[in-house]
Design an enzyme around this catalytic site. Structure first.
Site, PDB file in Angstrom:
ATOM      1  N   ARG A   1       4.406   5.466   3.603  1.00  0.00           N
ATOM      2  CA  ARG A   1       5.062   4.643   2.583  1.00  0.00           C
ATOM      3  C   ARG A   1       4.092   4.462   1.422  1.00  0.00           C
ATOM      4  NH1 ARG A   1       4.562  -0.827   2.286  1.00  0.00           N
ATOM      5  NH2 ARG A   1       4.337  -1.173   4.524  1.00  0.00           N
TER       6      ARG A   1
ATOM      7  N   HIS B   1       6.535  -2.347   0.956  1.00  0.00           N
ATOM      8  CA  HIS B   1       7.633  -2.376   1.919  1.00  0.00           C
ATOM      9  C   HIS B   1       8.937  -2.696   1.208  1.00  0.00           C
ATOM     10  CE1 HIS B   1      10.208  -4.390   4.992  1.00  0.00           C
ATOM     11  NE2 HIS B   1       9.860  -3.327   5.671  1.00  0.00           N
TER      12      HIS B   1
ATOM     13  N   TYR C   1      -3.237  -5.529   2.212  1.00  0.00           N
ATOM     14  CA  TYR C   1      -3.490  -5.102   3.597  1.00  0.00           C
ATOM     15  C   TYR C   1      -3.789  -3.608   3.740  1.00  0.00           C
ATOM     16  CZ  TYR C   1       1.538  -3.991   3.247  1.00  0.00           C
ATOM     17  OH  TYR C   1       2.770  -3.521   2.846  1.00  0.00           O
TER      18      TYR C   1
END
Length: 400
Positions: free
Chosen positions: A291, A295, A304
């Protein structure tokens, strides 16, 4: 203390304070977890990141007959899907959409698998399968109506055999399995494919679907796009073995494919769907991809994920990979890419224009289709809401 025997080692561990014993037990587990995360299992790859054709005795037959025109069509699909996705992200940032779940980086997994389906196959997506929707002929602007909050999907699932987007994580795998069981009972020569992510694979619904699919030999393909991040959780915090190996425990095959290789995704999905149609039961396909973006647009992946990780995956870009192959191995000229650029811009403009012109839904639409035959409580709530809305008009009239 020096201990040579295994029994002595156990005794020495028992002699340690409880906290040290716990730490000693956790250390090997952590090391095993890190080793599993560092090791990259073998995967099916037909097109390398540098655009070189990789031969594969098992899956070549599913793409060897592909023509240059078909390769260009796959490239066009990926480019236009990415353009649509970028426009949707921009529209959300401009306040035109409430939320958007980007597919950036996952174009090959979606286009390759989507183009492997037949018209009579049935597709159960989650909420990120914009490329699969494109392959099934769903107008991309319909996808945006849901994220704008003006409809519940905007398309008839039976028109394209493409179910509405599913927001509840993993539940569509059960729906797909049940549908596939029905297909088998009807004796139809079609298959079902269910899409989900690595995060959804930790849901009980998905494991139940695996079990039902296996026990009833349902003609269903479980297609997992492992983009390695379930929002902010990496896969090593979700599983101890490669995801595709879970299929073994349920009694059907699992395959890991290079999710950034559109040819490999096309070939493996064709193989899996063929198995399903031939009455050989389910298959788990794990498309190992990444990805590239957030998200959803409410997420900040910089909190993160390391920039170096993303940069490493940019070198494996699925669109650049196929373009390199087209330029080196086919007669594709610059005119094709120029025309596609113009088509891409036209698509972006159409998407903007259509979204901004979408009418707001009627205030009473929320009460429609709640129950198939109506309900007294819903009727009461509707009447109360009508009175509430009318109070604003009465107030405005009084002020006038």
């Amino acid at each position: 203390m020096t201990v040579d025997s295994a029994d002595g080692t156990a005794a020495a561990q028992k002699a340690q304070p409880p906290r040290k014993r716990a730490a000693a037990k956790k250390a090997p587990r952590k090391a095993a977890g890190r080793a599993a995360a560092a090791a990259q299992p073998e995967l099916v790859q037909l097109l390398s990141p540098t655009g070189e054709r990789v031969r594969n005795a098992e899956y070549d037959a599913y793409v060897d007959a592909i023509t240059d025109d078909e390769l260009r069509a796959l490239y066009r699909d990926m480019v236009l899907t990415r353009r649509f996705d970028a426009e949707a992200t921009a529209l959300q940032r401009q306040g035109e959409l409430g939320l958007w779940a980007s597919l950036l980086g996952q174009e090959a997994a979606q286009i390759g698998s989507g183009r492997a389906t037949r018209e009579d196959d049935y597709v159960f997506p989650t909420y990120r399968e914009h490329g699969v929707a494109w392959c099934r002929g769903v107008d991309p602007t319909n996808l945006l109506g849901m994220f704008r909050g003006v409809n519940h999907g905007g398309w008839d699932p039976n028109s394209n055999n493409f179910h509405l987007y599913t927001i509840v994580i993993g539940s569509q795998t059960l729906h797909a399995t049940g549908y596939a069981m029905g297909v088998a009972k009807d004796g139809a020569d079609s298959a079902v494919i269910a899409y989900f992510g690595d995060g959804a694979s930790s849901q009980g619904d998905v494991l139940e679907a695996f079990n039902f699919g296996a026990v009833y030999n349902a003609p269903v393909v479980f297609f997992c796009q492992n983009n390695q991040w379930a929002i902010s959780e990496p896969t090593e915090r979700q599983m101890r073995v490669p995801l595709y190996q879970r299929a073994q425990g349920f009694g059907f095959p699992g395959v890991r494919v290079d999710g950034n290789d559109v040819l490999a995704c096309l070939a493996v999905t064709r193989w899996a769907l063929e198995r399903a149609r031939n009455g050989e039961g389910p298959t788990l396909v794990e498309a190992f991809t990444y990805r590239m973006g957030a998200h959803t647009t409410s997420d900040d992946p910089t909190k993160y994920r390391a920039d170096e990780e993303r940069e490493a995956w940019e070198a494996k870009d699925p669109i650049l990979r196929l373009r390199t192959y087209l330029e080196a191995r086919t007669d594709t000229d610059e005119g094709f890419f120029a025309e596609l650029d113009a088509e891409s811009e036209a698509l972006g403009k159409r998407v903007r224009d259509v979204v901004r012109a979408m009418p707001d839904p009627g205030h009473l639409a929320i009460f429609e289709n709640v129950y198939a035959d109506g309900h007294a409580l819903v009727d009461e709530e509707r009447a109360q809401f009508v009175a509430y809305q009318a109070s604003f008009a009465d107030e405005a009239a009084g002020e006038a």
